[in-house]
Write a protein that holds these residues in place. Structure first.
Motif, PDB file in Angstrom:
ATOM      1  N   PRO A 196       1.084  -1.247   0.164  1.00 50.23           N
ATOM      2  CA  PRO A 196       0.047  -0.015  -0.484  1.00 50.23           C
ATOM      3  C   PRO A 196       0.516   1.314   0.195  1.00 50.23           C
ATOM      4  N   LEU A 197       0.290   2.482  -1.273  1.00 46.59           N
ATOM      5  CA  LEU A 197       0.638   3.528  -0.939  1.00 46.59           C
ATOM      6  C   LEU A 197      -0.215   4.224   0.033  1.00 46.59           C
ATOM      7  N   LYS A 198       0.841   5.552   1.192  1.00 43.99           N
ATOM      8  CA  LYS A 198      -0.571   5.939   2.498  1.00 43.99           C
ATOM      9  C   LYS A 198      -0.164   7.184   2.087  1.00 43.99           C
ATOM     10  N   LEU A 199      -0.593   8.582   1.883  1.00 45.10           N
ATOM     11  CA  LEU A 199      -0.424   9.764   2.418  1.00 45.10           C
ATOM     12  C   LEU A 199      -0.730  10.268   3.508  1.00 45.10           C
ATOM     13  N   ASN A 200       0.084  11.549   4.401  1.00 46.18           N
ATOM     14  CA  ASN A 200      -0.094  11.722   5.524  1.00 46.18           C
ATOM     15  C   ASN A 200      -0.708  13.116   5.712  1.00 46.18           C
ATOM     16  N   ALA A 201      -1.543  13.721   6.045  1.00 40.36           N
ATOM     17  CA  ALA A 201      -1.583  15.365   6.465  1.00 40.36           C
ATOM     18  C   ALA A 201      -1.762  15.262   8.180  1.00 40.36           C
ATOM     19  N   VAL A 202      -1.112  16.133   8.249  1.00 38.13           N
ATOM     20  CA  VAL A 202      -1.473  16.790   9.640  1.00 38.13           C
ATOM     21  C   VAL A 202      -3.189  18.021   9.611  1.00 38.13           C
ATOM     22  N   ALA A 203      -4.874  17.698   9.747  1.00 37.07           N
ATOM     23  CA  ALA A 203      -5.568  18.313   9.509  1.00 37.07           C
ATOM     24  C   ALA A 203      -5.306  19.662  10.769  1.00 37.07           C
ATOM     25  N   MET A 204      -5.311  20.240  10.293  1.00 38.67           N
ATOM     26  CA  MET A 204      -5.308  21.933  10.809  1.00 38.67           C
ATOM     27  C   MET A 204      -6.041  23.040  10.301  1.00 38.67           C
ATOM     28  N   ARG A 205      -7.296  23.265  11.861  1.00 34.33           N
ATOM     29  CA  ARG A 205      -8.101  24.860  11.571  1.00 34.33           C
ATOM     30  C   ARG A 205      -7.808  25.459  10.789  1.00 34.33           C
ATOM     31  N   GLY A 206      -8.554  26.129   9.863  1.00 39.66           N
ATOM     32  CA  GLY A 206      -7.725  27.483   9.254  1.00 39.66           C
ATOM     33  C   GLY A 206      -7.239  27.483   8.418  1.00 39.66           C
ATOM     34  N   ILE A 207      -6.358  26.187   8.385  1.00 35.91           N
ATOM     35  CA  ILE A 207      -5.033  25.768   7.248  1.00 35.91           C
ATOM     36  C   ILE A 207      -5.386  25.222   6.126  1.00 35.91           C
ATOM     37  N   ASN A 208      -5.822  23.965   6.414  1.00 36.98           N
ATOM     38  CA  ASN A 208      -6.320  22.909   5.859  1.00 36.98           C
ATOM     39  C   ASN A 208      -7.100  22.360   5.791  1.00 36.98           C
ATOM     40  N   ASP A 209      -8.130  22.626   6.642  1.00 30.57           N
ATOM     41  CA  ASP A 209      -9.642  21.656   6.705  1.00 30.57           C
ATOM     42  C   ASP A 209     -10.117  22.197   6.128  1.00 30.57           C
ATOM     43  N   ASP A 210     -10.500  23.669   4.409  1.00 25.35           N
ATOM     44  CA  ASP A 210     -11.206  22.889   3.994  1.00 25.35           C
ATOM     45  C   ASP A 210     -10.628  22.155   2.835  1.00 25.35           C
ATOM     46  N   GLU A 211      -9.931  21.747   2.961  1.00 23.18           N
ATOM     47  CA  GLU A 211      -9.145  20.508   1.550  1.00 23.18           C
ATOM     48  C   GLU A 211      -9.299  18.844   1.699  1.00 23.18           C
ATOM     49  N   LEU A 212      -9.868  18.903   2.550  1.00 17.60           N
ATOM     50  CA  LEU A 212      -9.886  16.982   3.280  1.00 17.60           C
ATOM     51  C   LEU A 212     -10.835  16.304   2.414  1.00 17.60           C
ATOM     52  N   VAL A 213     -11.235  16.918   1.908  1.00 16.56           N
ATOM     53  CA  VAL A 213     -11.967  15.852   0.668  1.00 16.56           C
ATOM     54  C   VAL A 213     -11.161  16.034  -0.221  1.00 16.56           C
ATOM     55  N   ASP A 214     -10.792  17.014  -1.150  1.00 15.04           N
ATOM     56  CA  ASP A 214      -9.809  17.155  -1.849  1.00 15.04           C
ATOM     57  C   ASP A 214      -8.254  16.271  -1.911  1.00 15.04           C
ATOM     58  N   LEU A 215      -8.205  16.302  -0.432  1.00 15.07           N
ATOM     59  CA  LEU A 215      -7.585  15.168  -0.930  1.00 15.07           C
ATOM     60  C   LEU A 215      -7.205  14.089  -0.374  1.00 15.07           C
ATOM     61  N   VAL A 216      -8.674  13.541  -0.003  1.00 14.89           N
ATOM     62  CA  VAL A 216      -8.527  11.818  -0.039  1.00 14.89           C
ATOM     63  C   VAL A 216      -9.036  12.267  -2.444  1.00 14.89           C
ATOM     64  N   ALA A 217      -9.581  12.931  -2.941  1.00 17.86           N
ATOM     65  CA  ALA A 217      -9.818  12.548  -4.076  1.00 17.86           C
ATOM     66  C   ALA A 217      -8.100  12.402  -4.756  1.00 17.86           C
ATOM     67  N   PHE A 218      -7.259  13.662  -4.371  1.00 21.08           N
ATOM     68  CA  PHE A 218      -5.775  13.404  -5.379  1.00 21.08           C
ATOM     69  C   PHE A 218      -5.760  11.741  -4.404  1.00 21.08           C
ATOM     70  N   ALA A 219      -5.348  11.405  -3.071  1.00 26.55           N
ATOM     71  CA  ALA A 219      -4.945  10.335  -2.824  1.00 26.55           C
ATOM     72  C   ALA A 219      -5.380   8.817  -4.062  1.00 26.55           C
ATOM     73  N   LEU A 220      -6.709   8.668  -4.397  1.00 21.74           N
ATOM     74  CA  LEU A 220      -7.269   7.901  -4.999  1.00 21.74           C
ATOM     75  C   LEU A 220      -7.109   7.813  -6.465  1.00 21.74           C
ATOM     76  N   ASP A 221      -6.973   8.973  -7.311  1.00 18.69           N
ATOM     77  CA  ASP A 221      -6.284   9.670  -8.506  1.00 18.69           C
ATOM     78  C   ASP A 221      -4.749   8.829  -8.491  1.00 18.69           C
ATOM     79  N   HIS A 222      -4.533   8.453  -7.476  1.00 18.01           N
ATOM     80  CA  HIS A 222      -2.822   8.005  -7.034  1.00 18.01           C
ATOM     81  C   HIS A 222      -2.892   5.934  -6.909  1.00 18.01           C
ATOM     82  N   GLY A 223      -3.630   5.709  -7.046  1.00 10.43           N
ATOM     83  CA  GLY A 223      -3.810   4.747  -6.074  1.00 10.43           C
ATOM     84  C   GLY A 223      -3.079   4.753  -4.720  1.00 10.43           C
ATOM     85  N   ALA A 224      -3.628   5.710  -3.632  1.00  6.27           N
ATOM     86  CA  ALA A 224      -3.078   5.595  -2.705  1.00  6.27           C
ATOM     87  C   ALA A 224      -4.074   6.282  -1.582  1.00  6.27           C
ATOM     88  N   GLU A 225      -3.533   6.067  -0.206  1.00  8.79           N
ATOM     89  CA  GLU A 225      -4.750   5.867   0.642  1.00  8.79           C
ATOM     90  C   GLU A 225      -4.549   6.939   1.661  1.00  8.79           C
TER      91      GLU A 225
END
Length: 375
Positions: free
Chosen positions: A203-232
């Motif tokens: 498995p290929l895994k991508l990690n993100a630290v979720a931070m309020r006011g910094i990237n909490d509006d990107e959570l869905v986009d990050l998952v979609a990015f991972a899926l596009d790369h065959g990653a979790e």
């Protein structure tokens, strides 16, 4: 065996770590199993089992405290005090500790930093560790990296025997990435992820630290990015491990908030059988793709923890949040035999507490930042 004094470095009083397990340091959210009385001795190669019955199979090895980024939640931009080169474990010393650990049941070595790819002999480190065999066969080599330089060195890492990769990416936005990491290296990170995706390592895994006011509006986009790369994608609750000790719980995005945001796009179904894994996994729309959440703060998984850490300067740590360290360096550099190394591994495990106690009023943030401890 050569008699060598073992130096304990601790943020509290200099006492034997095995003897200090105050009740106030216990995490109330962790089921409190009755401690198992240590036998007072062991034979070389005995499993690394702590007083609460947890069997340790994962050794996380920090190769350096240096990093090519300066993430705000990890280290200051300037004024960092790096470890002296003479205090960094050599490849021979790393392999020696790993060989002893494998004989006592460690099956996975995860290479971390700082940034492990800054180690000039990284290919040799991977090759020599991958050649180690435990009682159950060859060990597994995993690595956590920020992805910078990964596209260039990945063929060598694969040939040397790396099995799994975790790559950190907290945002897909260039301006945010530059502000968060204080470096304009998003293209380099994405190139590393693309190389890993094309390599077939799974498995290929991508990690993100979720931070309020910094990237909490990107959570869905990050998952979609991972899926596009065959990653979790795996989201991590921000933990009190920054070198500046500026962690603020109010700014942390919780497990529940992460799951709520993702549920606006996908149906999430819990994956059973987590075991000692740090991530709680959820199938996305029935699978096979999944997303993970590492909720060390709001939903700690200490009761099943099977991890032990070795810092770049030879300190053993039985918990990411511990203020106690067990110094292997005097043993390694004074000619002590493998029995002495094995004994210190077991002593470290014997001193492990039932939980990290972040929610306890007596909790003390580790003196070292995450880059110096290792992930």
């Amino acid at each position: 065996m050569v008699a060598v004094p073992v130096i304990l470095r601790t943020g509290r009083a200099t006492l034997s770590p095995v003897s200090q397990a105050p009740a106030t340091r216990q995490d109330k959210s962790v089921p409190q199993a009755a401690p198992i009385a240590p036998s007072g001795h062991h034979h070389p190669g005995a499993p690394l089992v702590d007083r609460f019955g947890r069997v340790h199979r994962d050794l996380r090895i920090s190769l350096t405290d240096r990093c090519s980024l300066r993430c705000t939640y990890c280290m200051p931009e300037q004024g960092n005090e790096w470890l002296a080169r003479t205090s960094i474990l050599s490849t021979d010393e790393i392999v020696r500790v790993a060989t002893v650990a494998a004989a006592s049941g460690i099956t996975t070595f995860r290479l971390t930093g700082g940034e492990p790819l800054l180690r000039t002999d990284i290919i040799d480190v991977v090759r020599r560790l991958a050649a180690i065999e435990g009682a159950d066969g060859p060990v597994e080599i995993a690595m956590t990296t920020n992805g910078i330089r990964l596209d260039a060195v990945l063929p060598g890492l694969i040939e040397a025997g790396v099995n799994r990769l975790n790559i950190s990416i907290d945002t897909l936005d260039r301006d945010r990435f530059r502000a968060l990491t204080r470096r304009d290296r998003l293209d380099d990170v994405r190139a590393g992820i693309a190389a890993a995706a094309a390599s077939g390592l799974r498995p290929l895994k991508l990690n993100a630290v979720a931070m309020r006011g910094i990237n909490d509006d990107e959570l869905v986009d990050l998952v979609a990015f991972a899926l596009d790369h065959g990653a979790e994608m795996r989201f991590i609750e921000q933990m009190p491990l920054d070198a500046g000790h500026t962690w603020d719980r109010a700014r942390m995005v919780t497990r529940e908030e992460i799951l709520a945001a993702l549920s606006t796009r996908w149906h999430l179904e819990p994956v059973p059988g987590r075991g000692g894994a740090p991530a709680e996994r959820f199938l996305i729309d029935g699978g096979p793709a999944a997303v993970g959440v590492i909720a060390s703060v709001t939903a700690p998984f200490c009761g099943a923890c099977d991890r032990l850490r070795l810092t770049a300067d030879g300190q053993l740590r039985n918990c990411l949040f511990s203020n106690d360290e067990y110094d292997l360096m005097p043993l390694l550099r004074a000619g002590a035999d493998d029995v002495a190394i094995d004994a210190l591994l077991h002593e470290c495990i014997a001193g492990k507490l039932p939980g990290h106690a972040i929610d306890d009023p007596s909790f003390l943030q580790p003196a070292r930042g995450m880059n110096a401890i290792g992930g």
